[in-house]
Design a protein around this motif. Sequence first.
Motif, PDB file in Angstrom:
ATOM      1  N   TRP A  76       0.822  -1.220   0.000  1.00  0.00           N
ATOM      2  CA  TRP A  76       0.000   0.000   0.000  1.00  0.00           C
ATOM      3  C   TRP A  76       0.848   1.258   0.000  1.00  0.00           C
ATOM      4  O   TRP A  76       0.463   2.276  -0.572  1.00  0.00           O
ATOM      5  CB  TRP A  76      -0.951  -0.031   1.197  1.00  0.00           C
ATOM      6  N   THR A  81      -1.537   4.377  -0.938  1.00  0.00           N
ATOM      7  CA  THR A  81      -2.925   4.280  -0.472  1.00  0.00           C
ATOM      8  C   THR A  81      -3.058   4.076   1.041  1.00  0.00           C
ATOM      9  O   THR A  81      -4.168   3.922   1.541  1.00  0.00           O
ATOM     10  CB  THR A  81      -3.649   3.120  -1.182  1.00  0.00           C
ATOM     11  N   GLN A  83      -2.677   5.527   4.875  1.00  0.00           N
ATOM     12  CA  GLN A  83      -2.687   6.838   5.517  1.00  0.00           C
ATOM     13  C   GLN A  83      -2.122   6.813   6.941  1.00  0.00           C
ATOM     14  O   GLN A  83      -1.493   7.774   7.389  1.00  0.00           O
ATOM     15  CB  GLN A  83      -4.128   7.369   5.574  1.00  0.00           C
ATOM     16  N   TYR A 158      -5.100   2.288   8.284  1.00  0.00           N
ATOM     17  CA  TYR A 158      -6.050   3.182   7.632  1.00  0.00           C
ATOM     18  C   TYR A 158      -5.615   3.380   6.173  1.00  0.00           C
ATOM     19  O   TYR A 158      -4.486   3.785   5.903  1.00  0.00           O
ATOM     20  CB  TYR A 158      -6.081   4.532   8.339  1.00  0.00           C
ATOM     21  N   THR A 159      -6.528   3.085   5.253  1.00  0.00           N
ATOM     22  CA  THR A 159      -6.216   3.194   3.828  1.00  0.00           C
ATOM     23  C   THR A 159      -7.279   4.026   3.118  1.00  0.00           C
ATOM     24  O   THR A 159      -8.307   4.391   3.703  1.00  0.00           O
ATOM     25  CB  THR A 159      -6.168   1.807   3.155  1.00  0.00           C
ATOM     26  N   ASN A 160      -7.040   4.311   1.840  1.00  0.00           N
ATOM     27  CA  ASN A 160      -8.061   4.955   1.020  1.00  0.00           C
ATOM     28  C   ASN A 160      -9.291   4.044   0.941  1.00  0.00           C
ATOM     29  O   ASN A 160      -9.179   2.814   1.035  1.00  0.00           O
ATOM     30  CB  ASN A 160      -7.535   5.227  -0.380  1.00  0.00           C
ATOM     31  N   GLU A 161     -10.449   4.638   0.738  1.00  0.00           N
ATOM     32  CA  GLU A 161     -11.696   3.874   0.755  1.00  0.00           C
ATOM     33  C   GLU A 161     -11.774   2.833  -0.350  1.00  0.00           C
ATOM     34  O   GLU A 161     -12.435   1.808  -0.210  1.00  0.00           O
ATOM     35  CB  GLU A 161     -12.891   4.832   0.648  1.00  0.00           C
ATOM     36  N   ASP A 162     -11.122   3.082  -1.485  1.00  0.00           N
ATOM     37  CA  ASP A 162     -11.244   2.162  -2.616  1.00  0.00           C
ATOM     38  C   ASP A 162     -10.247   1.009  -2.565  1.00  0.00           C
ATOM     39  O   ASP A 162     -10.166   0.198  -3.484  1.00  0.00           O
ATOM     40  CB  ASP A 162     -11.073   2.919  -3.934  1.00  0.00           C
ATOM     41  N   GLU A 164      -8.807  -2.553  -1.685  1.00  0.00           N
ATOM     42  CA  GLU A 164      -9.356  -3.874  -1.388  1.00  0.00           C
ATOM     43  C   GLU A 164      -8.497  -4.536  -0.317  1.00  0.00           C
ATOM     44  O   GLU A 164      -7.290  -4.693  -0.482  1.00  0.00           O
ATOM     45  CB  GLU A 164      -9.373  -4.733  -2.650  1.00  0.00           C
ATOM     46  N   THR A 165      -9.118  -4.904   0.785  1.00  0.00           N
ATOM     47  CA  THR A 165      -8.385  -5.513   1.888  1.00  0.00           C
ATOM     48  C   THR A 165      -8.480  -7.036   1.822  1.00  0.00           C
ATOM     49  O   THR A 165      -9.438  -7.576   1.267  1.00  0.00           O
ATOM     50  CB  THR A 165      -8.937  -5.041   3.248  1.00  0.00           C
ATOM     51  N   GLU A 171     -13.133  -5.000   9.535  1.00  0.00           N
ATOM     52  CA  GLU A 171     -13.298  -3.614   9.970  1.00  0.00           C
ATOM     53  C   GLU A 171     -13.210  -3.585  11.494  1.00  0.00           C
ATOM     54  O   GLU A 171     -13.730  -4.472  12.177  1.00  0.00           O
ATOM     55  CB  GLU A 171     -14.653  -3.069   9.520  1.00  0.00           C
TER      56      GLU A 171
END
Length: 208
Positions: A76, A81, A83, A158-162, A164-165, A171
């Motif tokens: 990431w 991506t 944060q 914490y990553t960008n919303e788009d 894929e984890t 969550e």
Amino acid sequence: MAQATSTGITLKGSVAIVTEFFEYAINNILYQREVYPPTHFKKKSAYGLGLSVVNPDVDEKLARYLSTVLDKVKTWLDEGTVQKLVLVIMTKETAEKPSETLERWVFDLQPSPASEKPVEKDRKEIQAEIAAIQRQIIASTSFMPMTDEARVFDLLVYTNEDVETPGAWEESDAREFQENQSEQVQLRTLDTTKHKVESFVSYRLVED
């Protein structure tokens, strides 16, 4: 090891530096805050310091978990991506008592501002910044309260919303403290010229 060029640290080199920093910081915190027994760790020389890292011969499951998370964080970082990385230490949940947050170690990551002229920074200077943060983690035992309760930890990425984890990841609650229930200490900043990591720790206040 990160690569340096005539124009400073490369993006790839910065990703390697930050990932390595996260690895040693997480291991150092788990050791200093006694989340696991000292026998689960071994000494390793890094940044001019003797730091403790999980010994895979003693706790292979923990070592594999940390490696899996850090490998994903590195990917990431490459993609730009991720944060923030947060290590939460909490009491172990029991039938009599729910889990309670004790500490939140926050590593807030942001790209360094772009400039027309590349900023040169010697690797030794970056290592000195990392060493200063590791020393602050070690010194935390002198001012942060310790509990006799069994402790566990969680890593929040914490990553960008788009993004894929992995399917096995879930969550999670942020495990924030309620207002006026914690103290915060700012740590030193790591700046590779490609990434900047602002770090701080918040810990639960102990009632007199």
